[in-house]
Design an enzyme around this catalytic site. Structure first.
Site, PDB file in Angstrom:
ATOM      1  N   THR A  56     -37.215 -52.814   1.725  1.00 14.41           N
ATOM      2  CA  THR A  56     -37.063 -52.290   0.365  1.00 14.41           C
ATOM      3  C   THR A  56     -38.354 -52.393  -0.441  1.00 14.41           C
ATOM      4  O   THR A  56     -38.953 -53.457  -0.527  1.00 14.41           O
ATOM      5  CB  THR A  56     -35.966 -53.090  -0.362  1.00 14.41           C
ATOM      6  OG1 THR A  56     -34.861 -53.220   0.514  1.00 14.41           O
ATOM      7  CG2 THR A  56     -35.543 -52.386  -1.628  1.00 14.41           C
ATOM      8  N   GLN A  57     -38.785 -51.272  -1.017  1.00 10.51           N
ATOM      9  CA  GLN A  57     -39.977 -51.274  -1.872  1.00 10.51           C
ATOM     10  C   GLN A  57     -39.599 -51.160  -3.337  1.00 10.51           C
ATOM     11  O   GLN A  57     -40.372 -51.520  -4.216  1.00 10.51           O
ATOM     12  CB  GLN A  57     -40.882 -50.107  -1.502  1.00 10.51           C
ATOM     13  CG  GLN A  57     -41.357 -50.125  -0.062  1.00 10.51           C
ATOM     14  CD  GLN A  57     -42.356 -51.230   0.175  1.00 10.51           C
ATOM     15  OE1 GLN A  57     -43.307 -51.403  -0.575  1.00 10.51           O
ATOM     16  NE2 GLN A  57     -42.138 -52.016   1.211  1.00 10.51           N
TER      17      GLN A  57
END
Lengths: 264, 270, 296
Positions: free
Chosen positions: B33-34
């Site tokens: 996840t960014q």
């Protein structure tokens, strides 16, 4: 001669549905010297007789702390006990680190129960040759558990395992109703008296061969703080040994000693 | 024209240009996840004499789109604690399932000699224990470079039955305070709550009614100013007696009169 | 016994020439030595009960539970080797958790029984393990409601999630019994352990599958379960025993779909009635009891 074919491993049932290897492992517990545990509403105590292999050797320890709030007494193969003890230390510490509380004693005991059960169901493994009394305090108060090589674990009010422990158990059964309301010192005295019942003829409790351990629960109203599990050895147990010795003499004199020290 | 079988069914390079391989990287570091996707905004909470009040609105936004308007961001744990989630909603759902499993596991170990199920639950994991657990969990995930994109408030009681309130975020940062707010609330609601409970001593003087009133006031201010908020919200009061959770509340006594006086933005000409 | 001395009974997973696996049969013997367990399924829910023989006065009363919760809506009781039972419960909990991970919803009772039946059966297949020395009774109440998905945050469309046919019943109470061989069946009433013969005879007298008005209520089932354990208990052979009981009702019942211990007040009332009915029928029943013993 009849030979028992059903007792070579722990994966064979006898025609009666018994597993002899497990029953033999339980015999190993009876080879160890006796240990006694008792609970009251506020405390749990363990007491033990230590043995030495020969005159000049040291005594084998019988009581071990696991964590701040829990400890064990062992009877049987010491090295098997060490495996279980290390496992319990890891679990208990892990729980303390992740949840910030003392691990409930029941959960801890059930974990070693499961671990021991596995050894009775797979070929190439053997049951643990040790019995334990696990004593501890948690949110719900003081607890005492018995652990057997079969993986059986049961919560007890008071119990004794090891050589000649039946005599100690008889004492405990006789005095069972008194324990709940006992103070700390009273409880230790009962433990030592039970222990004495199991001693061989001319053996005595001495500062060398006696161990005592205590843990105390915090009071529900928040008054008293929890007393951490602590093992007492050597000179620390002298007063307790003397207190029960005196009583025996007093009893011999005709009166049974009622004037016990009650924890203030 | 490229007639090799490898090129069949592919966009023609001579028409669309060469394929941009940066969209499907074959090499380089693995990424998790960014950024969050569907998000919840602020959670606000304040302690009072006997417990904690916690609230969060029912909106899940997809960027600036008000995507879901009936989302419950307050979750109960073992009937003794409430967890409020800000940030990514799917991560919140994962955490909710995770905590449900934890609660089921915890129920296995209940003290069998306890007077009642309620008494047994009191001997189980309390809010302080849950906080410690979530702290370890969030910090581990961030060290794995796979964070759960949330800021979490934990409300309940500690081992001495005293009000307990704490925060953990996606980095594993954790702290406690008499009042706490996440997201926009940290800027807009926190100062309001500090007026009423700057210290633990102040908070211990607040009544339940006062605390609820302060939280409702905060929810209103947040709705006025936070464009990713909603006027339908959930509010929970945790005390020794248990949890009083309401999941479909409407902001009352709104007054948008102040909006008239805002000048200097957008298409206003006066 | 014909098995002894043949050599075919010395290892697990060995067939005798007439197609029997003696080690599994011996495991059943271990079950037959254990305290009686009973399960009753009625229309409103399931009741589990077990006779715990008190082997020592030093045991802490009420502290050593034998009925375990596997998931919120599932309970297990077993007769035979208690540590094996604990292992069984641990595994059942793992299965229930794995199911939740995959399907985001609680495991149906039938599926748990199937998984655990498979697990027990696997322990009859290899020489390197031994079969379980227990027979387990699994009871559960699958939710009759449109159950929410674990971790669900909103209601979804107000017209309903769909996927369910109208006028069809979903969920309900279920009861299964799993034997050391891995064999399992669904039951209206199940009994295992020492006193199973007497218990089965009593269970057969109850109206458990009836659609009629006569069918048992959950509270009656609790009282019957207590009575049956008392009937099955053999005073002459065993010392004291503790009765432990749990129940599971639907969402609108007393346990709200959860597996819980029967409240103390109700259990004590059930025990009082059980003792009374035992006394009442003592004289008439004398002959019948002799018969039961013959069968054992």
């Amino acid at each position: 001669m009849f030979r028992n074919n059903y007792d070579n491993d722990s994966v064979t049932f006898s025609p009666q549905g018994r597993i002899f290897q497990v029953e033999y492992a339980a015999e190993a517990v009876k080879q160890g010297s006796v240990v006694v545990g008792i609970t009251s509403k506020t405390h749990v105590v363990l007491v033990a007789v230590k043995r030495n292999a020969e005159e000049l050797s040291s005594y084998q320890k019988k009581l071990f702390p696991i964590d701040e709030h829990v400890g064990i007494a062992i009877a049987g193969l010491t090295s098997d006990a060490r495996v279980l003890s290390n496992f319990m230390k890891q679990q208990s510490l892990g729980h303390r680190l992740t949840y910030g509380r003392s691990m409930p004693v029941r959960s801890l005991v059930e974990m070693i129960g499961s671990k021991a059960q596995t050894n009775t169901q797979h070929y190439g493994k053997r049951p643990y040759g040790v019995g334990l009394l696990v004593a501890g305090v948690d949110e719900s108060g003081p607890h005492l558990f018995e652990f057997q090589p079969s993986g059986m674990t049961e919560e007890m009010v008071a119990f004794a395992i090891g050589a000649r422990s039946q005599m100690a158990r008889t004492y405990l059964e006789k005095n069972l109703d008194k324990f709940a309301s006992c103070g700390r010192e009273e409880l230790i005295a009962h433990g030592l008296k039970a222990l004495k019942e199991s001693l061989v003829q001319d053996k005595e409790l001495t500062v060398e061969n006696t161990s005592v351990a205590v843990a105390g629960a915090k009071s529900k109203d928040g008054g008293a703080k929890a007393e951490p599990f602590k093992v007492y050895d050597g000179q620390e147990v002298n007063a307790w040994i003397e207190s029960v010795a005196d009583e025996k003499e007093a009893a011999a004199g005709g009166e049974s000693g009622e004037g016990m020290d009650v924890d203030a | 024209m490229d007639h090799r079988p490898q090129a069949w069914g592919r966009p023609r390079d001579d028409v669309y240009g060469a394929y941009d391989h940066s969209y499907l990287q074959q090499s380089g570091p693995k990424t998790a996840t960014q950024s969050p996707v569907v998000t919840g905004t602020s959670v606000v909470a304040i302690k009072f004499k006997e417990g904690v009040v916690i609230a969060a609105d029912n909106l899940a936004s997809y960027g600036s789109l008000a995507r879901f308007t009936d989302v419950k961001r307050l979750r109960t744990f073992l009937g003794t604690s409430v967890v409020g989630f800000g940030g990514d909603v799917s991560d919140m759902q994962w955490l909710d399932r995770h905590l449900k499993e934890l609660a089921i596991d915890e129920a296995y170990d209940q003290e069998p000699t306890a007077e009642s199920a309620e008494a047994a639950a009191k001997e189980g994991l309390n809010a302080a224990n849950l906080y410690k657990y979530l702290q370890k969990l969030m910090y581990k995930r961030r060290n794995d470079f796979d964070p759960l994109w949330n800021q979490i408030l934990i409300a309940g009681l500690d081992e001495d039955d005293k009000p307990f309130l704490a925060s953990v975020d996606l980095r594993g940062t954790s702290f406690t305070s008499p009042s706490l707010a996440t997201g926009f609330g940290a800027m807009l609601a926190q100062p309001i709550m500090r007026l009423h409970a700057a210290t633990e001593e102040d908070a211990a003087k607040l009544t339940r009614e006062q605390a609820v009133e302060v939280v409702k006031e905060c929810m209103k201010v947040l709705y006025y100013r936070d464009a990713r908020s909603l006027d339908r919200y959930s509010i929970a009061v945790v005390t020794k007696e248990g949890i009083d959770l309401k999941e479909d509340e409407q902001l009352e006594k709104q007054s948008w009169a102040f909006a008239e006086r805002i000048k200097g933005y957008g298409t206003q000409t006066v | 016994m014909t098995s002894i001395g043949t050599g075919y009974d010395l290892g697990n997973s060995i067939f005798s020439p007439d197609g029997r696996n003696f080690q599994v049969e011996y495991a059943v013997k271990a079950v037959e030595n254990g305290g009686t367990s009973v399960g009753i399924r009625c229309k409103e829910g399931v009741v589990l009960a077990v006779e715990k023989v008190v082997a020592s006065k030093l045991l802490k009363p009420g502290a050593n539970k034998r009925i375990a919760t596997v998931d919120r809506h599932l309970g297990v009781v077993y007769s035979g080797m208690v540590p094996d039972g604990r292992h069984f419960v641990d595994r059942a909990r793992d299965e229930a958790r794995a199911w939740r991970d995959t399907f985001k919803s609680p495991i149906p009772t039938a599926d748990l029984a199937s998984r655990m039946g498979g697990y027990m059966q696997a322990y009859t297949l290899y020489q390197s393990v031994r079969p379980f020395g227990i027979t387990a009774i699994v009871g559960g109440f699958d939710s009759e409601l449109e159950s929410p998905v674990d971790g669900e945050v909103g209601q979804g469309p107000s017209v309903g999630a769909g996927g369910k046919a109208q006028d069809k019943d979903y969920g309900g109470p279920f009861l299964y019994m799993i034997e050391p061989s891995g064999l399992y069946w669904g039951y209206y009433g199940a009994a295992t352990g020492k006193g199973r013969q007497a218990a089965k005879a009593e269970l057969e007298k109850l109206d458990l599958n009836g659609d009629g008005a006569a069918s048992l209520t959950l509270e009656q089932a609790v009282k019957e379960a207590a009575r049956i354990i008392y009937v099955a208990h053999d005073d002459s052979k065993d010392k004291d025993f503790e009765l432990e009981m749990s129940w599971i009702s639907g969402t609108n019942g007393p346990t709200k779909g959860k597996h819980q211990e029967v409240p103390k007040a109700l259990r004590e009332e059930a025990e009082r009635l059980a003792k009374k009915s035992l006394q009442d029928s003592d004289d008439e029943d004398d002959d019948k009891k002799e018969d039961d013993k013959m069968e054992e």
